[in-house]
Design a protein around this motif. Structure first.
Motif, PDB file in Angstrom:
ATOM      1  N   HIS A 107      35.097  44.154  -1.466  1.00 32.67           N
ATOM      2  CA  HIS A 107      35.071  42.785  -0.938  1.00 32.67           C
ATOM      3  C   HIS A 107      34.242  41.795  -1.752  1.00 32.67           C
ATOM      4  O   HIS A 107      34.056  40.662  -1.315  1.00 32.67           O
ATOM      5  CB  HIS A 107      34.550  42.773   0.508  1.00 32.67           C
ATOM      6  CG  HIS A 107      35.259  43.736   1.411  1.00 32.67           C
ATOM      7  ND1 HIS A 107      36.628  43.716   1.582  1.00 32.67           N
ATOM      8  CD2 HIS A 107      34.780  44.758   2.182  1.00 32.67           C
ATOM      9  CE1 HIS A 107      36.978  44.676   2.431  1.00 32.67           C
ATOM     10  NE2 HIS A 107      35.888  45.324   2.801  1.00 32.67           N
ATOM     11  N   ASP A 136      36.272  38.662  -2.544  1.00 31.85           N
ATOM     12  CA  ASP A 136      36.531  37.905  -1.320  1.00 31.85           C
ATOM     13  C   ASP A 136      35.306  37.067  -0.955  1.00 31.85           C
ATOM     14  O   ASP A 136      35.414  35.902  -0.562  1.00 31.85           O
ATOM     15  CB  ASP A 136      36.857  38.862  -0.163  1.00 31.85           C
ATOM     16  CG  ASP A 136      38.092  39.699  -0.425  1.00 31.85           C
ATOM     17  OD1 ASP A 136      39.199  39.149  -0.344  1.00 31.85           O
ATOM     18  OD2 ASP A 136      37.925  40.886  -0.730  1.00 31.85           O
ATOM     19  N   HIS A 137      34.125  37.688  -1.074  1.00 29.85           N
ATOM     20  CA  HIS A 137      32.885  36.964  -0.766  1.00 29.85           C
ATOM     21  C   HIS A 137      32.674  35.799  -1.738  1.00 29.85           C
ATOM     22  O   HIS A 137      32.247  34.715  -1.331  1.00 29.85           O
ATOM     23  CB  HIS A 137      31.698  37.923  -0.818  1.00 29.85           C
ATOM     24  CG  HIS A 137      31.734  38.977   0.241  1.00 29.85           C
ATOM     25  ND1 HIS A 137      30.984  40.127   0.188  1.00 29.85           N
ATOM     26  CD2 HIS A 137      32.438  39.056   1.396  1.00 29.85           C
ATOM     27  CE1 HIS A 137      31.224  40.868   1.247  1.00 29.85           C
ATOM     28  NE2 HIS A 137      32.106  40.255   1.999  1.00 29.85           N
ATOM     29  N   HIS A 168      34.972  34.133  -3.273  1.00 27.62           N
ATOM     30  CA  HIS A 168      35.945  33.105  -2.920  1.00 27.62           C
ATOM     31  C   HIS A 168      35.458  32.289  -1.725  1.00 27.62           C
ATOM     32  O   HIS A 168      35.548  31.046  -1.708  1.00 27.62           O
ATOM     33  CB  HIS A 168      37.289  33.762  -2.604  1.00 27.62           C
ATOM     34  CG  HIS A 168      38.392  32.788  -2.356  1.00 27.62           C
ATOM     35  ND1 HIS A 168      38.874  32.498  -1.082  1.00 27.62           N
ATOM     36  CD2 HIS A 168      39.114  32.009  -3.209  1.00 27.62           C
ATOM     37  CE1 HIS A 168      39.835  31.602  -1.178  1.00 27.62           C
ATOM     38  NE2 HIS A 168      40.007  31.286  -2.443  1.00 27.62           N
ATOM     39  N   ASN A 222      40.610  45.205  -7.502  1.00 27.43           N
ATOM     40  CA  ASN A 222      39.766  44.020  -7.668  1.00 27.43           C
ATOM     41  C   ASN A 222      40.230  43.139  -8.819  1.00 27.43           C
ATOM     42  O   ASN A 222      40.100  41.910  -8.755  1.00 27.43           O
ATOM     43  CB  ASN A 222      38.308  44.429  -7.850  1.00 27.43           C
ATOM     44  CG  ASN A 222      37.594  44.611  -6.522  1.00 27.43           C
ATOM     45  OD1 ASN A 222      37.900  43.929  -5.553  1.00 27.43           O
ATOM     46  ND2 ASN A 222      36.659  45.541  -6.471  1.00 27.43           N
ATOM     47  N   LYS A 282      42.894  41.252  -7.368  1.00 25.01           N
ATOM     48  CA  LYS A 282      42.357  40.297  -6.407  1.00 25.01           C
ATOM     49  C   LYS A 282      41.753  39.079  -7.113  1.00 25.01           C
ATOM     50  O   LYS A 282      41.852  37.951  -6.610  1.00 25.01           O
ATOM     51  CB  LYS A 282      41.312  40.979  -5.533  1.00 25.01           C
ATOM     52  CG  LYS A 282      40.882  40.169  -4.335  1.00 25.01           C
ATOM     53  CD  LYS A 282      40.084  40.999  -3.357  1.00 25.01           C
ATOM     54  CE  LYS A 282      40.967  41.926  -2.559  1.00 25.01           C
ATOM     55  NZ  LYS A 282      40.230  42.620  -1.476  1.00 25.01           N
ATOM     56  N   LEU A 307      43.222  35.591  -5.903  1.00 27.65           N
ATOM     57  CA  LEU A 307      42.348  34.579  -5.308  1.00 27.65           C
ATOM     58  C   LEU A 307      42.218  33.331  -6.178  1.00 27.65           C
ATOM     59  O   LEU A 307      41.573  32.358  -5.774  1.00 27.65           O
ATOM     60  CB  LEU A 307      40.963  35.178  -5.048  1.00 27.65           C
ATOM     61  CG  LEU A 307      40.917  36.259  -3.963  1.00 27.65           C
ATOM     62  CD1 LEU A 307      39.547  36.945  -3.939  1.00 27.65           C
ATOM     63  CD2 LEU A 307      41.244  35.671  -2.594  1.00 27.65           C
TER      64      LEU A 307
END
Length: 395
Positions: A235, A238-239, A241, A273, A276, A280
């Motif tokens: 994650h 994600d964090h 982003h 990742n 990702k 993202l």
């Protein structure tokens, strides 16, 4: 220093003695066995060796040096071609020697001193990282007790800023370079690299927001190196982003520079990742092209947007393809656009000419712009804008 020719030994010793940055004491050897005995009994900061020698070749000598537990620095000087010496240098690094450089004979005094300067800089950085206490470092970062040192990324030929790369973190205890040495230390604690990266991203987003309010730097992005520890953390992107969204910053603001290769043994999370990062909307940058551990397979298969090419790799490309502004067009086979190239490590005047010869659209390095603290960013951008305006008016 191991060199079987007396004249060359004396010449190298004399050149090293002029290196006034540090007090230099030199032991000279012509016999590899005698040199190994001394290495086992003394603590040397640097070993200088030839490759082609009677009795024991330099390759075996380096292997024996590593078996003795020597981990500091190595300078290889030989008449072999640059590719062969680079292969031997890579071997030495794989054996655990921290800093390796090489020179092909004949070489200039300037090239020798530049190699020494690079080695001593490596040793300084390694010493700083070795003294690092992970818990204290992590506590400072989480408490915001640090400033970013940023390296401008400039457009050729006008040297206008297009972005900034994270060069170091400045703590109350001193400067720590943001790079492989620090990553190796942080890797001792699982997940710490990713948490520190998130703090950096939050700081960069805050900086961008402040600059935008001043009408500055909206087109400038920020780049940060990542390692496999970051890619193997849940994650983290994600964090990152979410942190950008808090400040209204676009994902394209951030570029992640990767020099570590991925292979069949890499965990699935690392590939997830990478995907990702692209999903993202971040930029993925191939770092240290030609000298990092990225393989050709990585370059072909991973979705890189940009590539950083070190000065040494540029020198080899010019040696093979000549001073051709289209020389780097072969990078298109990796899916890279013609303008998606930055020449890195541009620390000398001739390096700028090298980048121009090969048609590099962007450059970064101490010769074109010194690193600056985050609080100097707005003044730097304002001055750059004024200089561009004045130049446009003059035309």
């Amino acid at each position: 220093m191991l060199e079987d020719q007396l004249v060359l030994r004396k010449l190298i010793s004399r050149q090293a003695s002029f290196f006034s940055r540090y007090e230099v004491a030199i032991d000279e050897f012509s016999d590899p066995a005698e040199a190994l005995r001394s290495i086992g009994e003394n603590r040397y900061d640097l070993i200088v060796t030839d490759i082609g020698m009677p009795g024991m070749n330099g390759i075996d000598f380096i292997k024996h040096v590593a078996l003795l537990g020597y981990r500091s620095a190595l300078l290889i000087i030989s008449g072999y071609d640059g590719k062969t010496l680079n292969t031997i240098s890579e071997m030495a690094g794989s054996l655990g020697i921290g800093s390796t450089r090489f020179l092909s004979k004949p070489y200039s005094a300037e090239a020798f001193l530049a190699a020494l300067n690079g080695i001593f800089s490596d040793l300084e950085r390694a010493y700083q990282v070795q003294q690092l206490e992970v818990e204290s470092f992590f506590a400072d970062i989480c408490a915001g007790e640090f400033k970013l040192e940023l390296e401008p990324i400039l457009r050729l030929p006008d040297l206008s800023p297009v972005g900034f790369g994270v060069a170091a973190l400045i703590r109350p205890q001193g400067r720590v370079e943001w790079g492989a040495g620090l990553f190796n230390v942080l890797a001792q604690r699982k997940g710490v690299s990713a948490l520190v990266l998130e703090e950096l991203v939050a700081r960069m987003a805050r900086l961008w927001s402040g600059l935008r309010q001043q009408g500055l730097g909206e087109d400038c992005g920020f780049n940060a190196r990542i390692d496999t520890s970051c890619l193997e953390s849940e994650h983290v992107f994600d964090h990152c982003h979410a942190l950008l969204q808090q400040f209204g910053a676009p994902s394209r603001l951030l570029g992640f520079e990767l020099a570590d290769g991925l292979g069949p043994q890499s965990p699935a999370l690392a590939f997830e990742n990478v995907a990702k990062i692209k999903y993202l909307g971040f930029r993925l940058i191939a770092d240290a092209f030609g000298s990092g551990s990225l393989t050709q397979s990585n370059m072909l298969k991973l979705p890189f947007d940009h590539v950083n090419i070190p000065r040494q790799t540029l020198q080899w490309i010019r040696g093979m393809l000549g001073a051709d502004p289209q020389a780097l067009r072969f990078l298109r086979i990796y899916g890279l656009a013609p303008g998606a190239i930055t020449a890195s490590g541009i620390d000398e005047e001739d390096s700028v000419a090298l980048a121009k010869d090969l048609g590099c659209p962007c450059v970064r390095g101490a010769y074109v712009a010194l690193p600056l603290r985050e609080n100097e960013l707005s003044d730097y951008l304002r001055q750059s804008r004024q200089a561009a305006t004045a130049e446009g008016s003059a035309e």
